[in-house]
Design an enzyme around this catalytic site. Structure first.
Site, mmCIF file in Angstrom:
data_model
loop_
_atom_site.group_PDB
_atom_site.id
_atom_site.type_symbol
_atom_site.label_atom_id
_atom_site.label_comp_id
_atom_site.label_asym_id
_atom_site.label_seq_id
_atom_site.Cartn_x
_atom_site.Cartn_y
_atom_site.Cartn_z
ATOM 1 N N GLN A 1 34.477 30.658 57.463
ATOM 2 C CA GLN A 1 33.283 31.277 56.904
ATOM 3 C C GLN A 1 32.231 30.269 56.448
ATOM 4 O O GLN A 1 31.076 30.629 56.280
ATOM 5 C CB GLN A 1 33.670 32.204 55.747
ATOM 6 C CG GLN A 1 34.422 33.436 56.238
ATOM 7 C CD GLN A 1 34.895 34.324 55.102
ATOM 8 O OE1 GLN A 1 35.986 34.129 54.572
ATOM 9 N NE2 GLN A 1 34.103 35.299 54.708
ATOM 10 N N GLU B 1 45.515 37.379 52.780
ATOM 11 C CA GLU B 1 45.433 38.823 53.032
ATOM 12 C C GLU B 1 46.177 39.263 54.290
ATOM 13 O O GLU B 1 45.577 39.793 55.238
ATOM 14 C CB GLU B 1 43.972 39.273 53.080
ATOM 15 C CG GLU B 1 43.285 39.133 51.746
ATOM 16 C CD GLU B 1 41.910 39.791 51.670
ATOM 17 O OE1 GLU B 1 41.386 40.202 52.718
ATOM 18 O OE2 GLU B 1 41.380 39.893 50.556
ATOM 19 N N HIS C 1 43.426 31.740 57.103
ATOM 20 C CA HIS C 1 42.510 32.744 56.546
ATOM 21 C C HIS C 1 41.850 33.482 57.709
ATOM 22 O O HIS C 1 40.722 33.178 58.107
ATOM 23 C CB HIS C 1 41.464 32.062 55.655
ATOM 24 C CG HIS C 1 40.703 32.994 54.757
ATOM 25 N ND1 HIS C 1 40.628 32.812 53.393
ATOM 26 C CD2 HIS C 1 39.995 34.116 55.017
ATOM 27 C CE1 HIS C 1 39.887 33.777 52.856
ATOM 28 N NE2 HIS C 1 39.484 34.586 53.834
HETATM 29 C C1 BGC Z 1 38.479 37.952 52.497
HETATM 30 C C2 BGC Z 1 37.206 37.146 52.637
HETATM 31 C C3 BGC Z 1 36.014 38.074 52.655
HETATM 32 C C4 BGC Z 1 35.984 38.809 51.335
HETATM 33 C C5 BGC Z 1 34.800 39.752 51.184
HETATM 34 C C6 BGC Z 1 38.382 39.129 51.573
HETATM 35 O O1 BGC Z 1 38.902 40.238 52.224
HETATM 36 O O2 BGC Z 1 39.560 37.121 52.203
HETATM 37 O O3 BGC Z 1 37.297 36.376 53.794
HETATM 38 O O4 BGC Z 1 34.830 37.391 52.895
HETATM 39 O O5 BGC Z 1 37.144 39.582 51.180
HETATM 40 O O6 BGC Z 1 34.814 40.731 52.149
#
Ligand code: BGC
Length: 433
Positions: free
Chosen positions: A25, A164, A119
């Site tokens: 990101q 996640e 990630h």
């Molecule tokens: C993720 C991030 C994402 C953030 C906001 C999380 O689900 O780990 O990568 O940018 O939420 O959506």
């Protein structure tokens, strides 16, 4: 805007206060990854490409200087499997050295590094083998973890194996259905990302059970490899906490809904050194399943209900499922908004709900805001989660007021209390960490 912070909750010694990013990101040009391949396919349903992102691959020293100058003592960042092992079995020594330099850079600036190994993005070759559905996935991830141990050896204590996993299992279903639709010639799937336009449909989808168990196996395999490499490492994974609210009469439906989407991943963390809580909003569940955000609710740029209390509820739920013996780090919490006053107000509420949970005995060891920088939100740059704005052309960084506010809170060593909390009860000091 300076919201009331009151006397607040005095933080335990060693509490981490900082911000988070992920490699794909913010780094830019993650060309050997499956996400890069997905974004750049001519028929891709991903509306915007990551491109140069925030160019943090080159500008990480500036990012860390800013975070440390703002007053933070921790930074969560990712290392990228697709850079470290761009082809199966081929390790890029330069990539390993790059990330070792980042770890040293964080420590030199007084930032405790919290390092994520995975990630959402994987090397293209891993996806071509079937990704998490490959029978080799746990072994391949463990082999990567073995190499990653060299990076961690530069001075890391806190490591996230997989970010996640519950979202990965869900995204597998989204991508599989999109591929089926495109095979049938009905064109690309609608939506953009797990957080973008596709989110509207996600509630109706089932996480892929095969992927769920593959991720749990991969996590356990990486855990063992990393512990063998360095028994002092504190190893965990992070779970997207959806903060399910059962409507009256829907308690059983909500528990059944949460099981495969969240609780199975929390239960898998019972033997871990810590668990990462990531919470943004709540989700209401009726007897027939998920309900839409109420039409009168305030929403963010991702369409999520503005619900700061989600954080306190998420740490309480996590502690209840995982057990009190596993400490919690908040590894993500934040809001996609152009209104920085709203970011401060939301975060004040979130921290107050966290403080209340800590007073009630939930063992929380840190708070890492999502995100340090405005960054690539899996299909779009529009949802701005950052404490620090980034110019997309010059890559100049500009800390927002929220960054200064949260940094000064970090320096103060206190969390704000709920403004409604009686002042006399606010003076007690939390247990030592
Ligand atoms: C993720 C991030 C994402 C953030 C906001 C999380 O689900 O780990 O990568 O940018 O939420 O959506």
């Amino acid at each position: 805007m300076t919201p009331p912070t009151g006397p607040g909750l005095v933080l335990p010694h060693g509490f981490l206060m900082g911000a988070s990013t992920s490699a794909h990101q913010v780094e830019g040009n993650n060309v050997s990854s499956d996400w890069w391949a997905l974004e750049n396919r001519p028929d891709s349903f991903v509306t915007e490409r990551s491109g140069d992102a925030a160019d943090s691959f080159h500008r990480w020293p500036e990012d860390m200087d800013l975070l440390s100058d703002l007053g933070f003592n921790a930074y969560r960042f990712g290392i990228e499997w697709a850079r470290i092992e761009p082809e199966r079995g081929h390790v890029s020594r330069a990539a390993v050295e790059h990330y070792r330099a980042m770890v040293r850079g964080a420590l030199e600036r007084g930032l405790t590094p919290v390092v994520t190994l995975h990630h959402f993005t994987s090397p293209r070759w891993f996806s071509a083998l079937g990704g998490w559905t490959s029978p080799e996935s746990a072994d391949l991830f463990a082999a990567y973890a073995q190499v990653a141990a060299e990076v961690l050896g530069a001075g890391v204590h806190h490591v996230v194996t997989i970010n996640e996993p519950n979202m990965i299992a869900l995204m597998h279903t989204v991508l599989r259905d999109a591929a089926r639709r495109s095979d049938r010639g009905s064109g690309p799937a609608g939506g953009g990302s797990h957080t973008g336009a596709a989110a509207a449909d996600i509630g109706a989808l089932e996480p892929d059970a095969e992927v769920t168990w593959a991720l749990i196996r991969a996590h356990r395999a990486a855990f063992d490899i990393l512990k063998a490499a360095d028994p002092a490492l504190r190893i965990g994974w992070t779970v997207a906490n959806q903060v399910y609210h059962a409507e009256p009469g829907a308690e059983e439906a909500a528990a059944a809904y949460a099981g495969p989407r969240e609780d199975v991943f929390l239960e898998a963390a019972r033997e871990d050194d810590w668990i990462g809580v990531q919470a943004y909003t709540r989700h209401r569940i009726g007897p027939g399943g998920p309900l839409p955000v109420p039409p009168d609710a305030a929403t963010t740029l991702t369409g999520w209900e503005v619900y700061p209390e989600a954080l306190g509820e998420a740490v309480r739920h996590t502690a209840a499922v995982v057990g009190p013996h596993v400490p919690i780090l908040v590894t993500e919490n934040g809001i996609a908004t152009d209104d920085d006053d709203l970011r401060i107000a939301y975060t004040t509420g979130a921290l107050a709900s966290l403080a209340a949970a800590m007073r009630d005995g939930v063992d929380v060891r840190g708070y890492l805001h999502w995100s340090a920088l405005d960054n690539y939100e899996w299909g779009s740059y529009r949802p701005t989660f950052g404490l620090i704005a980034v110019d997309p052309h010059s890559f100049a960084r500009r800390p927002k007021e929220s960054a200064r506010w949260l940094g000064s809170l970090a320096r103060s060593g206190c969390l704000p209390d709920d403004p409604g909390r009686p002042a006399a009860a606010s003076a007690d000091v939390s247990r030592a960490g």
